[in-house]
Design a protein around this motif. Structure first.
Motif, short mmCIF file in Angstrom:
data_model
loop_
_atom_site.label_atom_id
_atom_site.label_comp_id
_atom_site.label_asym_id
_atom_site.label_seq_id
_atom_site.Cartn_x
_atom_site.Cartn_y
_atom_site.Cartn_z
N VAL A 115 1.02 -0.81 -0.19
CA VAL A 115 0.27 0.77 0.18
C VAL A 115 0.79 1.13 -0.09
CG1 VAL A 115 -1.26 1.76 1.31
CG2 VAL A 115 -2.15 -1.39 1.63
N THR A 116 2.24 1.10 0.86
CA THR A 116 2.71 2.56 0.75
C THR A 116 3.53 2.75 -0.20
OG1 THR A 116 2.82 1.40 2.96
CG2 THR A 116 4.61 3.16 2.24
N TYR A 117 4.19 1.04 -1.03
CA TYR A 117 4.97 1.37 -1.60
C TYR A 117 3.67 1.92 -3.29
CZ TYR A 117 9.42 -0.03 -0.48
OH TYR A 117 10.55 -0.44 -0.47
N GLY A 118 2.67 1.91 -3.49
CA GLY A 118 1.25 1.35 -4.41
C GLY A 118 1.48 3.64 -4.32
N SER A 119 1.75 3.63 -3.39
CA SER A 119 1.34 5.12 -3.12
C SER A 119 2.07 6.84 -3.92
CB SER A 119 0.79 5.66 -1.67
OG SER A 119 1.48 5.64 -0.66
#
Ligand code: PFF
Length: 472
Positions: free
Chosen positions: A244-248
């Motif tokens: 989720v963090t990398y996707g953000s």
């Protein structure tokens, strides 16, 4: 009701390129799980038969959840707590994000300790320290137990490893994480390729290929299937908001589906390369392939001195193990840093230094628990093992299952699909077709993961797993 709150951080960093993102995300996925855990699990659980089950788990359970995490991150441009909060309209789903941050704390505490071991063994190999262990697994075992059980040394190495990790995260997404991955991931691939070449060129090395890749369905049992499923989560870094963090940090031009496939392919390919390198060398030297988790730190140091250029090969091997551990560890620390930056408005430096420090402190207790200072004697396992089991058997699968449920029940499949289809040029079927496929995949993966969690809970509470009760 969905509240589409804009991310307050207008200057939020983004990945510099698609390649940079794929390397960073596969850097998170490729870690100790690929080089340390996968080879011995596959070797002991039916070789290629295990690999087939593992690949099925990756495709049925891993891929949908990986896509879900990336889409949630990119849609909200927020780290997990903010992302779940935002999409659910400030309801209790935000606890899924908090679970992710808590899992990051737990995992990095013990992961940093093993990261320290990889550094120590790189230097030991480079200084010719494996020579005294040549052909003597018993002595090598003693040296390893003495090292990890001692109070001072492993802690120094762990702190050094954590300093590298903190140093990269402080530099930020593009200049820290992405630049690091762009250097380390190609290096890992090239060095592993060389090690495979070396292993295959040794006489008798090809028997290692048979051990790893020949399907032995008789060695495959229900517990291997449970193991393959748990490993699918761990190896793809799912269930704790890393993706989720990398996707953000992704922009809307990227095709999430093809990026996710690249991450899975690289992760699987590197696990297989590592297995091939290890078992060809082990078989060529007539060492014990069933040494399990001790294979890397106990058996390999006894055989590197016996092959030509052993100092170089040994050093290279432990160096890639170190780099793989580092690219994963930074992704774990980033989950925590991003939370404090996004939600509390802290500076990147403050969040990383403070929480990198706190995790290092917890890691010290983890390391000490492997020696005489076992503060969790009452639980019959060390604090280190406790954190390992807590995260890989419960926290990550629960995190993954609730993410799937969140998409099904709260976010809605059509919105998820719309996010996935941004950046996809060619759309072959009707939207309803894709929606049904996504729905079926997510329902299947959450059901499988729920069964997995119930099985583990039965095992823990009654020392009786479902598979044992079913008479397997
Ligand atoms: N995927 C890493 C490995 O295979 O070693 C471990 C890991 C990294 C797990 C990041 C979870 C995570 F969020």
């Amino acid at each position: 009701m969905r509240i589409q709150k804009e991310n307050p951080m207008t200057d939020r960093e983004q990945w510099g390129s698609r390649l940079g993102f794929i390397l960073a995300a596969s850097g998170s996925a490729v870690g100790l799980g690929n080089i340390w855990k996968y080879p011995h699990m596959a070797g002991q659980n039916g070789g290629a038969a295990f690999t087939v089950v593992y690949l099925i788990c990756i495709l049925i359970v891993g891929l949908p959840i990986l896509l879900g995490e990336l889409a949630i991150g990119r849609n909200t441009k927020l780290s997990p707590v903010g992302a779940f909060n935002n999409l659910s309209g400030l309801s209790n789903w935000k606890w899924v994000g908090f679970l992710g941050v808590a899992s990051a704390f737990v995992i990095l505490s013990f992961y940093g300790v093993v990261g320290g071991w990889t550094l120590k063994y790189t230097i030991l190999a480079l200084s010719g320290g494996f020579d005294a262990l040549s052909g003597q697994p018993d002595i090598s075992g003693e040296v390893f137990s003495e090292f990890i059980g001692s109070s001072f040394q492993p802690i120094m190495w762990q702190l050094l490893f954590m300093s590298f990790c903190i140093g990269i995260i402080v530099k930020g997404v593009k200049s820290g994480i992405e630049s690091g991955a762009k250097i380390m991931m190609p290096l890992i691939l090239v060095i592993l390729g060389l090690l495979v070449f070396k292993g295959l060129s040794l006489e008798g090395g090809k028997k290692g290929l048979e051990f790893l890749f020949k399907p032995k369905f008789s060695d495959l049992n229900p517990s291997s299937i449970v193991m393959a499923l748990g490993h699918a989560f761990f190896t793809l870094s799912l269930g704790m908001g890393t993706m989720v963090t990398y996707g953000s940090y992704l922009d809307k031009k990227q095709n999430l589906f093809s990026s996710a496939i690249w991450v899975i392919l690289l992760d699987t390919f590197i696990a297989m390369l590592a297995g091939t390198a290890i078992f060809t060398i082990v078989f060529a030297m007539g060492a014990d392939p069933s040494a399990g988790a001790g294979l890397i730190f106990v058996v390999l140091p006894t055989i590197f001195p016996q092959i030509g250029g052993g100092v170089i090969w040994g050093t290279l091997f432990f160096f890639i193990l170190f780099m793989a551990a580092l690219t994963s560890a930074i992704s774990i620390l980033e989950v925590i840093t991003a939370y404090f930056v996004d939600e509390k408005g802290w500076s990147r430096n403050k969040a990383t230094l403070l929480f990198g420090g706190v995790i290092s402190l917890v890691g010290i207790f983890c390391s000490l628990s492997l020696g005489d200072f076992n503060i969790t004697n009452f639980m019959q396992i060390s604090f280190f093992d406790f954190l390992d089991e807590l995260s890989s058997k419960y926290m990550l699968p629960i995190g993954g299952a609730v993410t799937a449920l969140f998409i099904l029940k709260k976010w809605s499949i059509p919105v998820f699909l719309d996010e996935l289809l941004i950046g996809v040029k060619e759309k072959r079927y009707e939207k309803s077709f894709y929606q049904n496929v996504l729905r079926i995949c997510l329902i299947t993966s959450s059901l499988i993961v729920c069964l997995f969690i119930i099985n583990e809970a039965f095992d823990l509470l009654f020392d009786q797993s479902l598979q044992k009760m079913a008479g397997f």
